[in-house]
Each structure stands twice: as structure tokens, then as C-alpha cells.
Design an enzyme around this catalytic site. Sequence first.
Site, short mmCIF file in Angstrom:
data_model
loop_
_atom_site.label_atom_id
_atom_site.label_comp_id
_atom_site.label_asym_id
_atom_site.label_seq_id
_atom_site.Cartn_x
_atom_site.Cartn_y
_atom_site.Cartn_z
N ALA A 290 57.83 20.81 37.34
CA ALA A 290 56.66 20.02 37.72
C ALA A 290 56.84 19.60 39.18
O ALA A 290 57.95 19.68 39.73
CB ALA A 290 56.51 18.79 36.82
N HIS A 325 58.66 11.15 34.71
CA HIS A 325 59.42 11.43 35.93
C HIS A 325 58.47 11.64 37.11
O HIS A 325 58.67 11.06 38.19
CB HIS A 325 60.28 12.68 35.73
CG HIS A 325 61.10 13.06 36.92
ND1 HIS A 325 62.43 12.73 37.04
CD2 HIS A 325 60.77 13.72 38.06
CE1 HIS A 325 62.88 13.18 38.20
NE2 HIS A 325 61.89 13.79 38.83
N GLU A 326 57.44 12.45 36.92
CA GLU A 326 56.53 12.75 38.03
C GLU A 326 55.72 11.52 38.44
O GLU A 326 55.50 11.27 39.63
CB GLU A 326 55.60 13.90 37.65
CG GLU A 326 56.31 15.19 37.26
CD GLU A 326 57.38 15.61 38.26
OE1 GLU A 326 57.14 15.52 39.47
OE2 GLU A 326 58.47 16.03 37.82
N HIS A 329 57.44 9.06 40.69
CA HIS A 329 57.44 9.45 42.10
C HIS A 329 56.22 8.93 42.86
O HIS A 329 56.24 8.89 44.10
CB HIS A 329 57.45 10.97 42.23
CG HIS A 329 58.81 11.58 42.13
ND1 HIS A 329 59.85 11.21 42.96
CD2 HIS A 329 59.31 12.56 41.33
CE1 HIS A 329 60.92 11.94 42.67
NE2 HIS A 329 60.63 12.75 41.68
#
Length: 850
Positions: A290, A325-326, A329
Amino acid sequence: MGKSCRVSKLCILFVVLALVSVATIVALWTIALTGGGDGDEVIAPWDGYRLPTDLVPAYYNISLWPRLSPDPNTGLYIFTGGGSAPTIKSIRLQIKTQYLVIELTSKLTQGQKYQLYTEFTGELADDLAGFYRSEYEEDGVQKIVATSQMHPTHARKTFPCFDEPAMKAVFYITLIHPPGTVALSNGMECHIVNTTINGVAVTQTTFEPTKKMSTYLLAIIVSDYAHIKATQGETLIRIWARRTAIDQRQGNYALNVTGPILDFFQLYYNITYPLSKSDQIALPDFYFGAMENWGLVTYRETHLLYDPVTSSNRNKETTASIIAHELAHMWFGNLVTLRWWNEVWLNEGFASYVSYLGADHAAPEWNVKDLIVLDDVHRVFAVDALTSSHPLSSEEDSIILPDQITEQFDVISYSKSYLNHFAYSNTVGNDLWDHLQMAVKANNVSLPRPVYVIMNHWVLQMGFPVVTIDTARGEVSQKHFLLDPQSNVTVESPYNYEWLIPVRWMKSGVVQSGMWWLMELEAENLDMRVHDSADWVLANINVTGYYRVNYDLGNWERLLIQLDSEHKVIPLINRAQLVDDAFNLARAQEVTTTLALRTTSYLSMETEYMPWQSALDNLNYYYLMLDRTEVYQPMQDYMKTLVTPLFLYFKNVTSDWACVPDKHTDQIHPNLRSAVYCSAIAAGDEAEWNFGWSQFKNATLASEANKLMSALACTNNTFLLERYLSYTLNSTLIRKQDATSVITYVASNRVGQDLAWDFVREQWDYMFTQYGVGSFNFASLISGVTQRFSTPAELEQLERFVDEHKTAGFGTATLAVEQALEKTKANINWLQENKQEILDWFNSQAKHTQ
């Protein structure tokens, strides 16, 4: 590469601010040309790889027109000066350092803004980098997606830009695309019109300007996709995928967890989500798992799409974890960005940690946050215990080449009031320590040294320590842990491989108050001394510290007795830790192999996932080393004996279910499919393999296709394995993004190990220089095909392979090649020293069960 498409990049207008007087604009990387005095040697700045700060971008105005069908027209990069810029004298490409140099007839004025307008045409290739094409078939129709992957250094492949993370700017994006298709970018669509350009009917989509951000976070996509949507507060959330995937509700789970995860991070960071929308899109062809493009996150289909009927629980957990997780960010990495790639851990380490918290918030019943120990800490330990490891942080000038930048994104970087202060700008590691020190002071936290002193010991030297506790004397020591005790550390450490180590510990099941710090190589802690023969000490409670723990033999024996008698007295995570530490300490010759194997004996009474998975992860090394030897069958017999009580436990748990769960009767349950598919292919022959292949090609869910793709490598027919390997060089059979996985799947089959290695050696030049460029994960490829290497003959083959290709180099696989050589040498020594002891132990266990 097969047929190619073209992308006509209509225009790029970008504004630069001249900070000093310069005579040259470099539009791919823009810098000043400066010369010395008479007699001095003039070194052109484009002979280096880094940008000085003489010119900085203010904004880009980009219009792109991807053609989704083959177009024979070609074009050139054409630049014209805008505003009051001087006349262009010459234009040239500097291929090696990836510059486009534009020399002007006179100097720029310091403090003045300039506009540069360009027109050019480029190829919309299938190389998974920059602006590229992805293909899929839907309802018998071949369709093309124009999509992008700018990270880490591919924005320059798409349009002229200042392609460094610190060179942030605002992007004004316009996409021109075929009517009926959808255009997406980081910002929300704000103006969509149908028009005609050069006699061609098109749709023109303009997007709201982005926030000030780095080039590697830009995303541009044109597709025939559909979407589902929801709102969370004032944020629009959309999940995009192939129309059939959306119709089959494969995006619903992602939509349902995204809102709660965004809410969690807004509270966790205490900063509102900075954008108006959060788009997430599943792509048929994608290099990474990803990518956190700000406002438009891109995923492999396997990581975003989930079908409750055919996807497994593991697929569900993976989807939630990767989304978390993405989205982490969006703040840590996008809002505040690392200054340069030498500190990748600033972006990835923190996102990896908080992703477990975000996923745990979205699905608390899974206890995902505890899995960081298995999935990250143990995984990193395996690499960071090698002499070919690297520190988390390094000097900026040591990471300059694009391949070096890509190499920084390994397991080490991913797994080791600040945001407000550095919002929309860039930062370095010391900035984080400074702000953590402020928090320490504000909350009256007691630390033995300032934060930066403690943390520099961990990020500026590679590896990690093993803490040894002698419970007979109350003595504690530390040393650099190396998996191969015969290896030679050649990398100097600024701290001589000493760490400042926080130790939280318990005695006989009672957690001791406070934190004890090991501040030197050797220290005394008399509280850790044991007087009663039944007492034991256990350190690194819940594995909150990044180190392994060893004990005197007496303490190990008492811990083993505790596991065998009442294992739940020891915390769950530490039961997994004891197994992992013991096996790795044995490989390092710090404890005996027999002691490590004894930590698995209690598992016949264990019903929790983490200790079992820790044991299986470690025993997998034994399988890799020993499955071609006489040790294999006794090891299998032992594992069958060990797992039988677990099987009976779950059989009893499910015996009083009121009804059989849906889909258990008419097809294979999703949680069992990987094992069943592999077993069926292994037991069958060509007919079964061909059936599996047809199911793989016709699968409509990516995670189902992935299970079948892995299972096809389970066959024992070498002809079929060789055929499967050959498919990896034909993107119509195996997508380029999956080629590395297929080869490593074959290599994991003991029948296919040599076949995969021979294939890689034979095809390396072609894969490395032509077919695989931008799409093969060469580091994973080298690691995968060499993981079984454990004989002098295999070492000789590997050394010969390295020597044959040393001139061209190994690019992003350079570190992986070094690690493969180091691991192979260690494996040879380990096998010679431990094979007989292991065989004797497994045979002795068989006698005990008779």
C-alpha cells in the site's frame, strides 16, 4: 514489455523562488551552476545526486492526459521561460544522476519568483513506477487503469520536479481522460467538464489544490472504477475498486473500519484530519502492499478488499492493520515529513507502531496490538542480529542513490506537540527527541539521561543487545547480540555497542515496581538474586524493550518447570518471548539447542495463539535446514504429538455448537483454504494443478487468487514447477507484482528449491536489466531463493553468482545479497554443530511417548 501506451503530459507550470543568484535551472532537480575562480576546477552540481536549496518550489500546476489505448505519437520535453525569466541557452539530460539541466543566458534575481512552463510526452508503461498502466479484464473486456507510484523517487519519472521530500509545494492538478472514466487525485474533484481537444471528446477534471506536501505523496489515477462512500464527521470516505468488486461488496469492510480508525488517530494525535476526503483504491497491479498518498491511498487488491464469504480471518485482520498503517501516515509522514531518506524510521517506525493501536480500536476482539511482538519485533530481530544490518539513522550523505533510498525501506525501518510544531514541513530525528523531552518534563517523568542521549544509543548504532541475568549472584550484563557468534563486526559504533536499557521484570510471577536501568556493560541488582529453589526471574515484561534476555542455567530450569506446571503464571507475551529468545540464543551458542527445544514441550497444554506461532516461526528454521535430512521424520512425529492436544481442545470447544457455521458444508471454509489447496495440489498431479490454475485465473477476489497462487507451488511435480517459474516472465500469466512471490513460493517447496535457484541464476540478467525493472522485489527474491542454503556447495554457487554480477551490481538487492552470504555461512556452521543433537533429542521424545 508488450504493447505500450502513451501519456501526453499537456503542460506543467511550476513556480520557483530564487534564494540566491543563479544561472541555471535544472527542471528535473533544480539547482544553481556555480564556478570557482581562475584555475579552479569547475564541478557541475548535476554530477551529484542531492539538491541544494538555491531554488525552492512554491507550487506546481500540472495537466496530464493519459491515453488509455495505444497511441503512436511521441513528443519531446519542451521548456519555455515564463514571466521575467531569462532566455534559455541550452537543455540537456544528465542520465546518471537523473537531472534535466536548463542553462539560462543570464542569472536569476535573488528573492524573485519565476514560472517555468513545459510540454512533453512520456510512456504509460507497465513498470509499476511513476505514472504507469495497470490492466485487468472485466466482463470479457480488457480495461486499463492509469495510476501512479511516486514513492520514493519516481515523481521525476512523471513530470519535471524537485524530487526530494524536503522540497514541499502545493499541487494544482488537472486530469484529462476519456468520457465515462473517473479521475482521482489527492484533492477533491472541484470542476468536471466534458470538452473537445484536438477533435477528441474528453472529460476534464480539476482538483482542489493539495496541502503543501512532498512530491512522493502525489497520486493521479484514471479508471473505470466504481465506489462506495460514507462520511465521518466532515470527512468524506470513499472506497474505489473494480465495478464487480464493488458490486460484490468487497469494499464494505474497508469502508466500515476507516471511519473509526480516522477518529482514533484524530484523538491520538489531537489534530483533526487535515483533508476534506479520504479516498482508498484497490489496484490490480501495485509494487508495494500500500502507499500513503495524502488523501488517495493506493493498495494491492489483497490488502483492501474483503469478502466475508471467501476471505479468511487473516485477510480481515491484514486489511484492518494495513489501513491503520496507511492512515497513521496522514499525520506522521505526510503532515510532518522526514527531511531525507536516511531517517526512514521517522515515517515508518511510528506508523508501524500506532497502526496496531488503530486496528485494535477498530476490532478490539482480536487483541491486534499484542501481535506487534510476533509480526514486527521478532521479525526485525532476525535481520538486526546480522553484521550486515544497519543503524536506524545514518548520515545524510551516505544515502544518495535511488537504489540506496529504496533499500532503506526494510523491516528495520518499519519496525523501530511534535506534529503541530512541524506541520506541513520537514523534520529530523533530533526534533522528535527534543519534543519528547518537553513531554518528559511536563509530566514529571524520571529518566536517567535526557531522551536524546538514551535514544541515540538505539538509532545511531545497528543491532541490539542481549541482557544476561545471573540470578545466583544478582549480576546483570549486556553485549551486542549476533546470530552467528563467528561473525566479525566491521561497522564502527559511536557507542561501542553499548545501550542504555530499561528493564521491567518480575520475580516468581510478581511484577516488580519501577523501572530498572542497565547503564553500563555490567551492573549489580541484588533484588534479582534468587535464594529459594522455586523462585525465578523474568525480564522484559510484555517485551516493551528491544532486546533479548538470557539467564543462568538454574533460572532457565526453574522457568521451564513453571511452564510445565502452571504456564499461565508467566504473561502470555512472555511465553512467546521465552521460546523466541531460547531458540535464537541457541543459534548464537549462548544456550544449548536442547534447552531451546525444551521450551516447546509445554505447548501440549497451551491454547493461546502467540506462543504457538512463536514456536512455529522458530521451528520453521529447523525445517528449512533439516527437511532434506534424516531429522525430518522424527521432527514431524514430535510436532504431531505436540499438536494433538490442541486439536482435541478445539474439537471439544466446537462440539456443542448449535449448528454448523454457514459455508462449512458446501465448500471449503476460508480459514482452511490455504492448507487444503496446498495439500490437494501436493497430493495430485497435472490434472489437479491445471484445475488449480484455472481457478486462479478465474478468481474474482484477490485474496482467493493469492491462496491459489501460493498453493500451485506445492506440487511435487518438477515439470509443473518449472512451467510455473517460466510463467513469471509473462505478465499475461503472472502479474509483474506477483512474480517475486511465485518464485519464492516455489523455493519454499523443498522439491522446488533448486529449481527456483537455477531459474533465478539463468534469468537474472534479463530480470534485472529488462523485464523486472521497477516491478521485481529483488531483495525478497534473493532472500527467498537462498533461505535454505546450508551446504558448502550452495555457498560456492552463491559466491560465484555474486562474482559474476558484481560489475552490474545488485541495486536494491545489495544488502540482501550480503545478508544471504552471511546467513549461508552461519547455516553451514549451525548444521554441522547441531544436527546430531537435534536428531537425538527428537528421537528421545519419541521414546517418551511410546
